[in-house]
Motif scaffolding. Structure first.
Motif, PDB file in Angstrom:
ATOM      1  N   GLU A 107       0.817  -1.201   0.000  1.00 22.60           N
ATOM      2  CA  GLU A 107       0.000   0.000   0.000  1.00 22.60           C
ATOM      3  C   GLU A 107       0.862   1.268   0.000  1.00 22.60           C
ATOM      4  O   GLU A 107       1.985   1.259   0.511  1.00 22.60           O
ATOM      5  N   GLN A 108       0.297   2.343  -0.554  1.00 21.81           N
ATOM      6  CA  GLN A 108       0.934   3.653  -0.502  1.00 21.81           C
ATOM      7  C   GLN A 108       0.570   4.308   0.836  1.00 21.81           C
ATOM      8  O   GLN A 108      -0.305   5.159   0.924  1.00 21.81           O
ATOM      9  N   LEU A 109       1.254   3.881   1.883  1.00 18.46           N
ATOM     10  CA  LEU A 109       0.896   4.313   3.230  1.00 18.46           C
ATOM     11  C   LEU A 109       1.157   5.799   3.454  1.00 18.46           C
ATOM     12  O   LEU A 109       0.487   6.426   4.284  1.00 18.46           O
ATOM     13  N   GLY A 110       2.116   6.354   2.736  1.00 20.82           N
ATOM     14  CA  GLY A 110       2.360   7.793   2.876  1.00 20.82           C
ATOM     15  C   GLY A 110       1.121   8.586   2.521  1.00 20.82           C
ATOM     16  O   GLY A 110       0.697   9.496   3.248  1.00 20.82           O
ATOM     17  N   ALA A 151     -11.241   7.497  -2.304  1.00 22.17           N
ATOM     18  CA  ALA A 151     -10.603   7.149  -3.583  1.00 22.17           C
ATOM     19  C   ALA A 151      -9.181   6.638  -3.389  1.00 22.17           C
ATOM     20  O   ALA A 151      -8.384   6.650  -4.325  1.00 22.17           O
ATOM     21  N   TYR A 152      -8.856   6.175  -2.186  1.00 22.76           N
ATOM     22  CA  TYR A 152      -7.487   5.722  -1.905  1.00 22.76           C
ATOM     23  C   TYR A 152      -7.065   4.624  -2.884  1.00 22.76           C
ATOM     24  O   TYR A 152      -5.957   4.648  -3.421  1.00 22.76           O
ATOM     25  N   TRP A 153      -7.951   3.662  -3.105  1.00 23.15           N
ATOM     26  CA  TRP A 153      -7.686   2.657  -4.141  1.00 23.15           C
ATOM     27  C   TRP A 153      -8.234   3.186  -5.467  1.00 23.15           C
ATOM     28  O   TRP A 153      -9.250   2.709  -5.985  1.00 23.15           O
ATOM     29  N   TYR A 154      -7.574   4.177  -6.003  1.00 21.25           N
ATOM     30  CA  TYR A 154      -8.108   4.959  -7.123  1.00 21.25           C
ATOM     31  C   TYR A 154      -8.162   4.183  -8.430  1.00 21.25           C
ATOM     32  O   TYR A 154      -8.817   4.620  -9.382  1.00 21.25           O
ATOM     33  N   LYS A 155      -7.518   3.034  -8.502  1.00 21.67           N
ATOM     34  CA  LYS A 155      -7.580   2.250  -9.731  1.00 21.67           C
ATOM     35  C   LYS A 155      -8.899   1.490  -9.862  1.00 21.67           C
ATOM     36  O   LYS A 155      -9.194   0.948 -10.929  1.00 21.67           O
ATOM     37  N   ARG A 156      -9.663   1.437  -8.785  1.00 16.59           N
ATOM     38  CA  ARG A 156     -10.966   0.772  -8.823  1.00 16.59           C
ATOM     39  C   ARG A 156     -12.042   1.768  -9.250  1.00 16.59           C
ATOM     40  O   ARG A 156     -12.128   2.881  -8.727  1.00 16.59           O
ATOM     41  N   GLU A 236     -16.389   1.960  -0.293  1.00 16.22           N
ATOM     42  CA  GLU A 236     -15.277   1.507  -1.118  1.00 16.22           C
ATOM     43  C   GLU A 236     -13.927   1.916  -0.542  1.00 16.22           C
ATOM     44  O   GLU A 236     -12.886   1.463  -0.999  1.00 16.22           O
ATOM     45  N   ALA A 237     -13.939   2.770   0.460  1.00 16.71           N
ATOM     46  CA  ALA A 237     -12.695   3.150   1.130  1.00 16.71           C
ATOM     47  C   ALA A 237     -12.166   1.972   1.931  1.00 16.71           C
ATOM     48  O   ALA A 237     -12.904   1.037   2.263  1.00 16.71           O
ATOM     49  N   PRO A 238     -10.873   1.981   2.276  1.00 18.23           N
ATOM     50  CA  PRO A 238     -10.349   0.938   3.171  1.00 18.23           C
ATOM     51  C   PRO A 238     -11.137   0.907   4.476  1.00 18.23           C
ATOM     52  O   PRO A 238     -11.626   1.938   4.942  1.00 18.23           O
ATOM     53  N   THR A 239     -11.252  -0.259   5.079  1.00 24.05           N
ATOM     54  CA  THR A 239     -12.077  -0.427   6.278  1.00 24.05           C
ATOM     55  C   THR A 239     -11.687   0.511   7.420  1.00 24.05           C
ATOM     56  O   THR A 239     -12.574   1.017   8.112  1.00 24.05           O
TER      57      THR A 239
END
Length: 794
Positions: A107-110, A151-156, A236-239
Motif C-alpha cells: 500500500e501507498q501508506l504515505g 478514492a485511496y484505491w483509485y484504480k478501482r 469503497e474506502a479501506p475499512t
C-alpha cells in the motif's frame, strides 16, 4: 498562537512530515509514527474535563484576516469536548487498527496517513471553531480529505465513483450552507457562534432562509434523506477509513452542526419539525433498505444512515424545549440527552462492527454474506465482538445501545402530546427499530452461524492477529462497561454536552441532574422494546418468505438512479446545446459576447435609473478633430468591406494611427508613441500571418445576416458611448490622477508619470501582462514546431 490552536493544527503539521517518514523509514510501518499524535491529543483534551464538568468554556482567539473581520476563534465546551474526544480517541484506535490492516509492502501508506491526518485536523477544526467562516473552511476540508480517502484505491472504478459522489453531494450542501452562514451573520451582525446564541434573530427576514440553507449543509454531510445515497458508496474506502468516517467523524459533522445551532434556530418550529421528521424518515427508510443488503459493509453503511436519522430526530424533538414550559419535569431534555448518549454509543458499537467486518474481509477474502457462514468457532473473538456490537445496535440489554434506545422511545412518546399528528412519531420510531433489530441479527447470523463454506472463500478463514483485534476489543469493552455503569458519563460528558445544546435554558453554570438506569418499571418504552424483539424475530424467521418484496422496488425509482441519470441528462443536454452554439466561427462567438454585454449594461443602467447625461463641461470639438474622426470612420468601414487582405490590414492600421494622432492632439505623447509602436508591430505580424493563409475569397451571405451584424455593431458603439457619457456625468469621487501627479516624483523618483504607473504603482499588472505574452509566445512557438515536425515526417 495558543495551545488550543496548536492542537487543531498539529495533524496538518504532521501530515507535512509523513511523506518524508514514508520515504526514508522503510523498515517500520509509518503508522507507528502517526499513532502518538492522536493519543497525545486525546490526553490533552482530557485535561479540559475539569473545566467542562463545571460548565465553563475555554476560549482562544487568533487574528486571521482582520480586514474582513475573520478570526481563528476556538473554544471548548461540553459539546465540542465530546466530539474532540471521539475524533482523537477513535482516531487512535483506527490508526492502530490500520497498522495491521494495511500492509506496508503493498500500500501507498504515505498517502493514506496524509489523508487521514488532514481528515482528523479538519474535523477538530469544525468542532472547536467559533467563527462561522473558519468552521466552513474546515467543513470543506473534510469533504476534500474524505474524497481522497474514499478514492485511496483509485484504480478501482467504484472507489472513484464513490469519492466523486460523496464530494459532489457534500460540497453542494456545503456551498448552500455557506450562504446560510452569511445570511445568519448579516441577521446577527457577527460570525461568532457564541454571540449569535445570545442574539434575537427570529424577526429578521434572513432568519428562515439561513435556517434552511444551513440544514441543507447538515443533511448532506450527515447523509439524511434524500442525500444519504453517497454514504453506502463511500464503503469503497479501506475499512479503517470506513470505521473512522462512519463512527466518529465525517457523518457526525452534520449532527454536530445541528446540535451546535439548536439554541439559535430551535426557537422556530420549522427547525424543530423539519429536523425531527427528516431524521425519522431517514431512520425508517435506511433501516428498511439495510435488511436487503448482501455486503457486510453495505449493511453497516445503511445502518449508519439509520442511526444518524435516529440522532437527528432526537435533536429535532429536543428543540421543543425552547417552546414549552418544560423546566419542572425536563420533558424534552431527555431527547437531547438521548441524542448525545446515542451519539457516543453509536461511535463505540459502530466502530467495533466496522473493524469486525474488516477482519472478516481480511481473513476470508470476502464480505458477501451469501458466501460466509459458520465462522463462530473459527473466529471466536471476532464473533464475540460482533455479537456485542450488534446487540447494542439492536437496542437490547445490557448494552449501552439499549439505554439510549429506551430514551429515544421516551422522547418520541412525549413529542406525540405536542401536536395531534405527532402520534406518527413513536409509530415510525417503533417500526424502524424493528428493522434495526432485523439487520443487526442478519449481520451476525449470516456471517457466524450456519454452515462453513470454505469452497466459496478466497482464503482459509482463521482468527485475526492480536494487533488487529485490540482496537475493536477496546470499543466492545466500552459498549459493555457503559451499558453496565452508564452514569460514569453522566456528569463528566453527557451533562455538559446537554447544557451546550440547550444553551440559554439553564442558569449560568447550573448543574444538570442526570441519572441513567436500566429499569424504570413496566413502562410503554419497555413494551415497545419487547415488541421490537418479538416482531423482529418474526421478520427474521420469515425473511425468505417476504424478502422478495425488495425485488419489487424498481431500480428506476431509486434515488441512485435519479442521481446517475441526472449526470447523463446533463451531459446530453450540454452536448446538444454546445453543438448548436459552438459553431467554430469567431464571428459567432463575438456576437454572443457583444449581445450579452449590451443587454447587461443597458439593463443595469435602466434598473438603477441612471440615465443622466451632462455634456456641459466637455471641451469644444475642433474642426481638425472632426476631420480625423471622419477619416477613422472611413478607414473602419474600409476594413469591413475590403475584398483584399492587404487593403483590410492597411485600413485597420490607419484606424490605429488615427488613435495615435488623437493622443498627440490631447497632449499624451507617451501614449501616442506606445500606440504607434503597437500598430506598426501589429501590421507587420498581420502581414506575416496572412501571407501563409489560403487565398482570400469573400463568401456571399444573406442580407439579413449582414443586417444583424450591423445592428449589433451599432448597438455596441452606442452602448459604449452612452456608458462613457454616463460615467463622465456621474463622477462621485475625485479623479485618481491627482494622486499620481502628487506622488510620482516623490515616491517613485520618476518624472514620466505613465512609465512610473506601469513600472512602479502597477508593476504587478505589467509583470503579469508580460507573463501572459510570454506564455502565448511559447504556445505559438510550440505549435509551429509541432507543425514543422509533422511536415518533416511526411
Amino acid at each position: 498562537m495558543s495551545t488550543l490552536h496548536m492542537t487543531m493544527l498539529a495533524p496538518f503539521l504532521l501530515a507535512i512530515l509523513v511523506p518524508f517518514l514514508y520515504k526514508f523509514v522503510r523498515s517500520l510501518h509509518v503508522g507507528w509514527f502517526v499513532l502518538p499524535l492522536p493519543i497525545a491529543l486525546f490526553i490533552y483534551f482530557l485535561s479540559y474535563m475539569d473545566e467542562v464538568r463545571k460548565y465553563e468554556v475555554v476560549r482562544a482567539t487568533m487574528p486571521w484576516i482582520p480586514s474582513l473581520d475573520i478570526s481563528f476563534d476556538a473554544y471548548v465546551d461540553g459539546l465540542s469536548l465530546l466530539f474532540a474526544l471521539l475524533i482523537t480517541g477513535i482516531g487512535s484506535l483506527v490508526v492502530l487498527y490500520s497498522i495491521y490492516y494495511l500492509q506496508k509492502e503493498k500500500e501507498q501508506l504515505g498517502n493514506f496517513y496524509v489523508y487521514l491526518l488532514l481528515f482528523m485536523g479538519a474535523m477538530l477544526g469544525i468542532v472547536l471553531s467559533d467563527h462561522l467562516i473558519a468552521l466552513y473552511v474546515f467543513w470543506e476540508l473534510t469533504s476534500i480529505s474524505s474524497f481522497l480517502l474514499i478514492a485511496y484505491w483509485y484504480k478501482r472504478d467504484r472507489s472513484r465513483y464513490g469519492a466523486q459522489k460523496s464530494m459532489f453531494i457534500t460540497m453542494f450542501g456545503g456551498l448552500l450552507m455557506l450562504g446560510g452562514f452569511v445570511a445568519l451573520a448579516i441577521a446577527g451582525g457577527t460570525y461568532s457562534v457564541r454571540e449569535l446564541m445570545q442574539a434575537s434573530l427570529t424577526e429578521h427576514a434572513l432568519f428562515i432562509p439561513a435556517l434552511f440553507l444551513i440544514l441543507f449543509g447538515a443533511f448532506t454531510k450527515s447523509a439524511q434523506f434524500p442525500f444519504y445515497i453517497w454514504l453506502p458508496d463511500a464503503m469503497e474506502a479501506p475499512t479503517p477509513v470506513s470505521a473512522y468516517l462512519h463512527s466518529a467523524t465525517m457523518v457526525k459533522a452534520g449532527i454536530y452542526l445541528i446540535a451546535r445551532l439548536t439554541p439559535i434556530f430551535a426557537v422556530s418550529s420549522l427547525w424543530v419539525w423539519t429536523v425531527a421528521l427528516v431524521g425519522l424518515v431517514t431512520l425508517f427508510w435506511a433501516s428498511f433498505l439495510a435488511s436487503k443488503q448482501t455486503d457486510l459493509k453495505a449493511i453497516l453503511a445503511y445502518s449508519t444512515v439509520s442511526q444518524l436519522g435516529l440522532i437527528t430526530s432526537l435533536l429535532g424533538v429536543g428543540g421543543l424545549a425552547f417552546h414549552y414550559d418544560w423546566m419542572e419535569e425536563n420533558l424534552f431534555m431527555v431527547a437531547v440527552l438521548a441524542a448525545i448518549f446515542h451519539l457516543f454509543n453509536h461511535a463505540t458499537f459502530k466502530g467495533s462492527l466496522f473493524m469486525v467486518v474488516g477482519i472478516v474481509d481480511h481473513e476470508t477474502g470476502t464480505r458477501d454474506i451469501r458466501r460466509l457462514g459458520g465462522l463462530m468457532t473459527i473466529m471466536p473473538i471476532t464473533f464475540t465482538i460482533a455479537l456485542i456490537g450488534s446487540l447494542s445496535m439492536a437496542g437490547l440489554p445490557p448494552f449501552n445501545g439499549f439505554l439510549s434506545k429506551e430514551m429515544f422511545f421516551t422522547a418520541m412518546l412525549r413529542a406525540k402530546d405536542v401536536q395531534a399528528w405527532a402520534v406518527i412519531l413513536p409509530v415510525v420510531a417503533w417500526v424502524a427499530s424493528i428493522f434495526t433489530f432485523l439487520y443487526s441479527v442478519l449481520l451476525v447470523s449470516r456471517t457466524f452461524f450456519g454452515t462453513y463454506k470454505p469452497h466459496l472463500l478466497e482464503k482459509e478463514a482463521h482468527e485475526a492477529p492480536l494487533g488487529m483485534l485490540v482496537a475493536p476489543i477496546v470499543l466492545a469493552s466500552l459498549v459493555v462497561v457503559i451499558g453496565i455503569v452508564p452514569n460514569v458519563l453522566s456528569h463528566s460528558v453527557l451533562g455538559p454536552a446537554v447544557y451546550a445544546v440547550l444553551y440559554g435554558l439553564f442558569a449560568p453554570n447550573e448543574q444538570i441532574d442526570i441519572y441513567i438506569s436500566h429499569w424504570h418499571g413496566f413502562t410503554p418504552e419497555l413494551f415497545m422494546t419487547i415488541g421490537v424483539l418479538l416482531f423482529g424475530m418474526l421478520l427474521y424467521r420469515t425473511f425468505s418468505k417476504w424478502s422478495g418484496l425488495y425485488n419489487r422496488l424498481s431500480e428506476r425509482m431509486s434515488l441512485n438512479f435519479v442521481y446517475d441519470q441526472s449526470f447523463i441528462w446533463m451531459e446530453r443536454g450540454s452536448q446538444s446545446l454546445m453543438s448548436r452554439i459552438m459553431t467554430g466561427s469567431m464571428r459567432t462567438y463575438l456576437m454572443y459576447i457583444f449581445t450579452a454585454s449590451v443587454a447587461l449594461l443597458l439593463f443595469t443602467v435602466g434598473l438603477k435609473k441612471q440615465w443622466h447625461i451632462d455634456l456641459s463641461h466637455l471641451a469644444p470639438v475642433r474642426v481638425y478633430e472632426i476631420v480625423l474622426a471622419v477619416a477613422m470612420v472611413v478607414a473602419t468601414a474600409t476594413t469591413v468591406v475590403a475584398k483584399s487582405r492587404l487593403t483590410a490590414i492597411v485600413s485597420l492600421g490607419a484606424v490605429g494611427y488615427g488613435v495615435a494622432l488623437f493622443f498627440v492632439l490631447f497632449r499624451a505623447p507617451d501614449l501616442a508613441l506606445t500606440q504607434l509602436v503597437i500598430e506598426t508591430i501589429s501590421a507587420a505580424l498581420f502581414l506575416l500571418c496572412f501571407y501563409h493563409l489560403p487565398k482570400f475569397s469573400q463568401k456571399q451571405e444573406s442580407v439579413g445576416f449582414h443586417l444583424g451584424n450591423a445592428f449589433i455593431s451599432i448597438a455596441v458603439g452606442v452602448t459604449v458611448s452612452v456608458i462613457a457619457f454616463l460615467a463622465y456625468a456621474g463622477k462621485h469621487f475625485d479623479s485618481i490622477s491627482q494622486y499620481y501627479v502628487d506622488n510620482t516624483y516623490e515616491k517613485a523618483a520618476g518624472k514620466n508619470m505613465v512609465n512610473v504607473i506601469l513600472v512602479d504603482f502597477r508593476g504587478f499588472d505589467t509583470l503579469f501582462e508580460i507573463c501572459v505574452l510570454a506564455i502565448a509566445a511559447l504556445g505559438i512557438y510550440a505549435m509551429v514546431k509541432l507543425r514543422l515536425a509533422k511536415e518533416d515526417e511526411k
